[in-house]
Scaffold this motif. Structure first.
Motif, PDB file in Angstrom:
ATOM      1  N   THR A  29       1.019  -1.015   0.043  1.00  0.00           N
ATOM      2  CA  THR A  29      -0.015  -0.018   0.073  1.00  0.00           C
ATOM      3  C   THR A  29       0.808   1.130   0.006  1.00  0.00           C
ATOM      4  O   THR A  29       0.547   2.130  -0.870  1.00  0.00           O
ATOM      5  CB  THR A  29      -1.084  -0.112   1.158  1.00  0.00           C
ATOM      6  OG1 THR A  29      -1.496  -1.427   1.359  1.00  0.00           O
ATOM      7  CG2 THR A  29      -1.876   1.059   1.305  1.00  0.00           C
ATOM      8  N   GLU A  30       1.724   1.049   0.923  1.00  0.00           N
ATOM      9  CA  GLU A  30       2.891   2.458   0.981  1.00  0.00           C
ATOM     10  C   GLU A  30       3.422   2.776  -0.473  1.00  0.00           C
ATOM     11  O   GLU A  30       3.654   3.938  -1.017  1.00  0.00           O
ATOM     12  CB  GLU A  30       3.922   2.174   1.909  1.00  0.00           C
ATOM     13  CG  GLU A  30       3.439   2.455   3.443  1.00  0.00           C
ATOM     14  CD  GLU A  30       4.495   2.143   4.131  1.00  0.00           C
ATOM     15  OE1 GLU A  30       5.531   2.270   3.829  1.00  0.00           O
ATOM     16  OE2 GLU A  30       4.384   2.164   5.447  1.00  0.00           O
ATOM     17  N   ILE A  31       3.782   1.989  -1.260  1.00  0.00           N
ATOM     18  CA  ILE A  31       4.330   1.706  -2.447  1.00  0.00           C
ATOM     19  C   ILE A  31       3.438   2.589  -3.439  1.00  0.00           C
ATOM     20  O   ILE A  31       3.835   3.449  -4.219  1.00  0.00           O
ATOM     21  CB  ILE A  31       4.973   0.314  -2.972  1.00  0.00           C
ATOM     22  CG1 ILE A  31       6.006  -0.058  -2.249  1.00  0.00           C
ATOM     23  CG2 ILE A  31       5.503   0.757  -4.471  1.00  0.00           C
ATOM     24  CD1 ILE A  31       6.236  -1.610  -2.258  1.00  0.00           C
ATOM     25  N   VAL A  32       2.241   2.124  -3.372  1.00  0.00           N
ATOM     26  CA  VAL A  32       1.430   2.631  -4.308  1.00  0.00           C
ATOM     27  C   VAL A  32       1.015   4.127  -3.936  1.00  0.00           C
ATOM     28  O   VAL A  32       0.977   4.874  -4.812  1.00  0.00           O
ATOM     29  CB  VAL A  32      -0.269   1.773  -4.244  1.00  0.00           C
ATOM     30  CG1 VAL A  32      -1.128   2.539  -4.856  1.00  0.00           C
ATOM     31  CG2 VAL A  32       0.126   0.289  -4.767  1.00  0.00           C
ATOM     32  N   PHE A  33       1.123   4.424  -2.654  1.00  0.00           N
ATOM     33  CA  PHE A  33       0.663   6.017  -2.466  1.00  0.00           C
ATOM     34  C   PHE A  33       1.709   6.516  -2.020  1.00  0.00           C
ATOM     35  O   PHE A  33       1.876   7.636  -1.528  1.00  0.00           O
ATOM     36  CB  PHE A  33      -0.221   5.675  -1.073  1.00  0.00           C
ATOM     37  CG  PHE A  33      -1.809   5.287  -1.236  1.00  0.00           C
ATOM     38  CD1 PHE A  33      -2.518   6.272  -1.873  1.00  0.00           C
ATOM     39  CD2 PHE A  33      -2.092   4.155  -0.959  1.00  0.00           C
ATOM     40  CE1 PHE A  33      -3.710   5.861  -1.947  1.00  0.00           C
ATOM     41  CE2 PHE A  33      -3.371   3.649  -1.107  1.00  0.00           C
ATOM     42  CZ  PHE A  33      -4.250   4.645  -1.899  1.00  0.00           C
ATOM     43  N   THR A  34       3.044   6.205  -2.494  1.00  0.00           N
ATOM     44  CA  THR A  34       4.264   6.779  -2.240  1.00  0.00           C
ATOM     45  C   THR A  34       4.399   7.259  -0.774  1.00  0.00           C
ATOM     46  O   THR A  34       4.771   8.568  -0.719  1.00  0.00           O
ATOM     47  CB  THR A  34       4.587   7.935  -3.232  1.00  0.00           C
ATOM     48  OG1 THR A  34       3.445   7.901  -4.305  1.00  0.00           O
ATOM     49  CG2 THR A  34       5.829   8.065  -3.717  1.00  0.00           C
ATOM     50  N   TYR A  35       4.191   6.438  -0.003  1.00  0.00           N
ATOM     51  CA  TYR A  35       3.907   6.858   1.545  1.00  0.00           C
ATOM     52  C   TYR A  35       5.425   6.925   1.969  1.00  0.00           C
ATOM     53  O   TYR A  35       6.116   5.755   1.635  1.00  0.00           O
ATOM     54  CB  TYR A  35       2.997   5.936   2.354  1.00  0.00           C
ATOM     55  CG  TYR A  35       2.632   6.704   3.525  1.00  0.00           C
ATOM     56  CD1 TYR A  35       1.764   7.456   3.513  1.00  0.00           C
ATOM     57  CD2 TYR A  35       3.076   6.036   4.725  1.00  0.00           C
ATOM     58  CE1 TYR A  35       0.993   8.107   4.478  1.00  0.00           C
ATOM     59  CE2 TYR A  35       2.753   6.664   5.941  1.00  0.00           C
ATOM     60  CZ  TYR A  35       1.507   7.659   5.805  1.00  0.00           C
ATOM     61  OH  TYR A  35       1.155   8.183   7.096  1.00  0.00           O
ATOM     62  N   PRO A  36       5.998   7.753   2.851  1.00  0.00           N
ATOM     63  CA  PRO A  36       7.271   7.814   3.424  1.00  0.00           C
ATOM     64  C   PRO A  36       7.769   6.504   4.142  1.00  0.00           C
ATOM     65  O   PRO A  36       8.567   7.148   4.926  1.00  0.00           O
ATOM     66  CB  PRO A  36       7.511   9.144   3.644  1.00  0.00           C
ATOM     67  CG  PRO A  36       6.203   9.494   4.240  1.00  0.00           C
ATOM     68  CD  PRO A  36       5.269   8.992   3.216  1.00  0.00           C
ATOM     69  N   GLY A  37       7.120   5.563   4.195  1.00  0.00           N
ATOM     70  CA  GLY A  37       7.029   4.787   5.162  1.00  0.00           C
ATOM     71  C   GLY A  37       8.442   3.565   4.718  1.00  0.00           C
ATOM     72  O   GLY A  37       9.047   3.519   3.850  1.00  0.00           O
ATOM     73  N   VAL A  38       8.244   2.563   5.552  1.00  0.00           N
ATOM     74  CA  VAL A  38       9.348   1.322   5.254  1.00  0.00           C
ATOM     75  C   VAL A  38       9.004   0.861   4.162  1.00  0.00           C
ATOM     76  O   VAL A  38       9.804   0.265   3.410  1.00  0.00           O
ATOM     77  CB  VAL A  38       9.265   0.340   6.526  1.00  0.00           C
ATOM     78  CG1 VAL A  38       9.892  -0.808   6.122  1.00  0.00           C
ATOM     79  CG2 VAL A  38       9.870   0.891   7.714  1.00  0.00           C
ATOM     80  N   GLY A  39       7.754   0.727   3.442  1.00  0.00           N
ATOM     81  CA  GLY A  39       7.382  -0.058   2.506  1.00  0.00           C
ATOM     82  C   GLY A  39       8.016   0.531   1.266  1.00  0.00           C
ATOM     83  O   GLY A  39       8.618   0.008   0.210  1.00  0.00           O
ATOM     84  N   TRP A  40       7.892   1.793   1.109  1.00  0.00           N
ATOM     85  CA  TRP A  40       8.690   2.574  -0.061  1.00  0.00           C
ATOM     86  C   TRP A  40      10.220   2.441   0.027  1.00  0.00           C
ATOM     87  O   TRP A  40      10.846   2.157  -0.938  1.00  0.00           O
ATOM     88  CB  TRP A  40       8.548   4.135   0.219  1.00  0.00           C
ATOM     89  CG  TRP A  40       8.808   5.171  -0.612  1.00  0.00           C
ATOM     90  CD1 TRP A  40       9.905   6.186  -0.656  1.00  0.00           C
ATOM     91  CD2 TRP A  40       8.488   5.252  -2.060  1.00  0.00           C
ATOM     92  NE1 TRP A  40      10.081   6.591  -1.583  1.00  0.00           N
ATOM     93  CE2 TRP A  40       9.515   5.934  -3.050  1.00  0.00           C
ATOM     94  CE3 TRP A  40       7.737   4.267  -3.125  1.00  0.00           C
ATOM     95  CZ2 TRP A  40       9.318   6.305  -4.276  1.00  0.00           C
ATOM     96  CZ3 TRP A  40       7.641   4.589  -4.282  1.00  0.00           C
ATOM     97  CH2 TRP A  40       8.588   5.656  -4.987  1.00  0.00           C
ATOM     98  N   GLN A  41      10.734   2.323   1.067  1.00  0.00           N
ATOM     99  CA  GLN A  41      12.160   2.015   1.402  1.00  0.00           C
ATOM    100  C   GLN A  41      12.647   0.853   0.794  1.00  0.00           C
ATOM    101  O   GLN A  41      13.471   0.595   0.068  1.00  0.00           O
ATOM    102  CB  GLN A  41      12.824   2.198   2.799  1.00  0.00           C
ATOM    103  CG  GLN A  41      12.665   3.804   3.258  1.00  0.00           C
ATOM    104  CD  GLN A  41      13.790   4.588   2.642  1.00  0.00           C
ATOM    105  OE1 GLN A  41      14.677   3.852   2.022  1.00  0.00           O
ATOM    106  NE2 GLN A  41      13.567   5.915   2.562  1.00  0.00           N
TER     107      GLN A  41
END
Lengths: 351, 329
Positions: free
Chosen positions: B271-283
């Protein structure tokens, strides 16, 4: 036998499921429970005795449906038809006037609540003016009533033995001093010694507190000792209703006779034990006429197509001359038939 | 207390196993993290000596044997040192320090929300069996059966891009006209909540059905228990009877919570990747793209420990809620 009635059941019918798939579990049950009396309901598994008891308290679970009859409860403020009562009235009557002791105390106690909470929740619901301290006091008193120490108040059900749990259950049922306690095989899961202890206590409590008991069991020998009146059920119908002594010494229905012959007497001569041949019918495929006729050693021709009603036996007359407070649903006793000797015994004569 | 210690011991062991696996897994992958990073620096002209010096600095060289690297890794871990990120030239711990709060906030809130709402809904749906609410279950199941990334896209497109109800990128407003100072101030917090709504909604939608259905089924089973019948026979008010059933029905749900939390964590990374969320998922996404194994390793470690920690909490909650689980009287 002369007390005023507290619970009158008239022509109660209970079905499981509706429509073509429905099965009639209780048919035209008529009973009267008097104050301070023990009414025994006996019969094989599946004969409808528990269904009858749950229907009376309106606790039947889906798909059980009450399809007819009436249940009149004589409460402190008049007669109440329990089948017509609305949810609020029913809630007021439950436990306060009619409480239930369930078959397995193992499952009837909430496993995650402490004993004191389970003893007092009914008090909280029905006696709103009692404070926490008074409720606790009552809980201690109730436990003492059934011979359990105060230190068990904070226990969880799994920390108690089976006998203790059943005692707690009985204490719970007496919490609000109801007029009627319905007991559904209360001691079946216990060993005979514990069973005896608990039943003795129960009878003492009954004499002291004056409640009436509907005692459901498949153990007829137990009922003969405990009960004032016994109703024998077979395939959803009450087939014989009589006081315990009469039922034991002079049964009128062949099924009752069969039940009595299937356990040994402690006294008297040695007789051959006989069971009842065959097995109880499935409720989905009841035989026409009297449901017992395929297993009945005395079956008549008409038994195969006419359903006998519960009526007073025509003969032999009861020796004391009083109108016999007994009835049986059997064509043998409607008069004009030759009654076989085992079903014609008279109370008082040597069996 | 003994039970508690035993559980703790078990989690320590599981944690150690995870650390070990995590270490060797990265070493088993083809290519070296440093090579991956250097391959990107096309202009850089490095002689073998320089490369060897870098290898020594990152602790990955050929002159370090695997066991010795492992020991170095372990001792580093004990000091909170997760190594250096090869793609960002920064300590992994400081990267995690800036991204982990975002993920924990998002996943924690969304999971708690889904659990509470789902369980309450399950109680109601189970109690009023065959009611109108039962009709909503297929819809909830639909959301659960859709893969996370498709669901995230659906939410983003409908409510974000076309609907314009909520922002659908970044953790807070970093636009040209935004004047936000990160910290505990009103405008920033509002912005964070707004930006978190859609990702959180995705996680909630995806996991809600599981809680509702699990709780509903347990309610229905529990309502058949004698003690619920006893509660009804006692003439207790309806809600008290329902509470007796719910209190018992919730126990298996607690154990399910422990089981499903790892799914929620991995799902929220997507989900973070899709929403470009600055969390661990994006990292994690960036780390995979750049072959940044130290960072990947660090993130996996954090995920594993999070899941273990949640499991421990669920275990403790179970013991607290079910007296039968307590061994000692």
């Amino acid at each position: 036998m002369t007390g005023e009635p507290v619970l009158e059941v008239r022509d109660l019918c209970v079905d499981y499921g509706v429509g073509p798939g429905g099965v009639r579990a209780v048919t035209d049950a008529t009973l009267t429970l008097r104050r301070g009396e023990v009414l025994g309901l006996a019969g094989e598994s599946g004969s409808g005795k528990s269904t009858l008891a749950y229907a009376v308290t309106r606790l039947l679970r889906a798909p059980g449906v009450i399809t007819g009859g009436e249940v009149r409860f004589h409460g402190p403020d008049g007669v109440l038809d329990l089948l017509e009562a609305d949810a609020a009235t029913l809630r007021r009557v439950r436990w306060d006037q009619i409480s239930v002791v369930f078959q397995s105390a193992m499952h009837a106690l909430n496993p995650v609540a402490r004993i004191d909470a389970q003893l007092t929740d009914a008090l909280r619901a029905h006696r709103a003016r009692l404070g926490a301290a008074e409720r606790r006091e009552r809980a201690v008193e109730l436990l003492r009533l059934v011979g359990i120490g105060e230190e068990r108040l904070r226990s969880y059900p799994h920390e108690l033995s089976g006998g203790m749990r059943q005692r707690v259950m009985i204490a719970m049922a007496l919490a609000l001093e109801p007029r009627v306690v319905i007991m559904d095989e209360p001691t079946t899961a216990l060993d005979v010694v514990t069973q005896r202890e608990i039943l003795d206590e129960l009878m003492q409590l009954k004499d002291r507190l004056g409640f009436a008991i509907v005692f459901i069991t498949h153990d007829l020998s137990l009922l003969i000792e405990l009960a004032d009146t016994i109703a024998i059920m077979y395939a959803g119908r009450i087939v014989e209703l009589a006081d315990a002594q009469r039922l034991f010494h002079s049964p009128r229905h062949p099924y009752t006779l069969g039940l009595l012959n299937s356990f040994p007497a402690l006294h008297g001569e040695r007789v051959r034990m006989e069971g009842i041949p065959g097995s109880p019918p499935a409720l989905t495929a009841l035989p026409a006429g009297c449901a017992f006729h395929p297993r009945c050693p005395f079956a008549l021709a008409r038994c195969a197509h006419d359903v006998p009603r519960l009526t007073e036996p025509a003969e032999p007359a009861e020796p004391d001359g009083a109108p016999a407070a007994r009835s049986a649903a059997c064509w043998l006793h409607t008069g004009g038939e030759h009654v076989p000797a085992p079903l014609a015994r008279v109370l008082g004569s040597t069996p | 207390m003994r039970t508690l210690l035993r559980r703790l011991g078990f989690y320590l062991l599981a944690g150690f196993a995870a650390v070990t696996l995590n270490f060797f897994l990265a070493r088993l992958l083809p290519g070296s993290a440093l090579q991956n990073a250097l391959a990107k620096l096309r202009g850089a002209n490095l002689d073998p000596a320089a490369i060897r010096a870098l290898e020594a600095q990152y602790g990955t060289g050929a002159d370090h044997s695997l066991p010795s690297q492992y020991l170095t890794y372990l001792s580093g871990l004990l000091h909170g040192d997760l190594g250096l990120s090869t793609s960002q030239s920064a300590p992994v711990s400081s990267i995690l320090g800036s991204t982990l709060p975002w993920t924990l906030g998002l996943v924690g809130t969304a999971t708690a929300l889904a659990f509470v709402v789902g369980t309450l809904a399950g109680i109601v749906v189970g109690w009023k069996r065959n009611g109108l609410l039962d009709g909503l279950l297929p819809a909830a199941t639909f959301f659960q059966s859709v893969p996370y990334f498709i669901l995230a896209f659906l939410v983003m497109m409908t409510l974000g891009y076309f609907g314009g109800f909520f922002p659908y990128q970044n953790g807070y407003d970093i636009g040209r006209h935004a004047h936000l100072t990160p910290g505990w101030n009103g405008p920033f917090v509002t912005s964070v909540i707004e930006h978190g709504t859609l990702p959180a909604l995705t996680v909630v939608l995806a996991s809600l059905a599981g809680w509702v259905i699990g709780m509903r089924n347990m309610m229905i089973t529990t309502m058949d228990e004698d003690y619920v019948l006893v509660a009804a026979a006692k003439g207790l008010p309806q809600w008290r009877v329902a509470a007796v059933a719910a209190r018992n029905a919730i126990l298996p749900t607690i154990s399910n919570f422990a089981l499903s939390i790892s799914l929620v964590v991995t799902g929220s990374l997507v989900t973070e990747i899709v929403f470009t969320y600055p969390g661990v998922g994006w990292q994690i996404y960036q780390a995979i793209l750049t072959g940044d194994y130290p960072l990947l390793q660090g993130i996996l470690l954090v995920v594993v420990f999070t899941v273990l920690a949640v499991n421990l909490v669920a275990d403790l909650a179970y013991v607290a809620l079910d007296p039968r689980a307590r061994k000692e009287a």
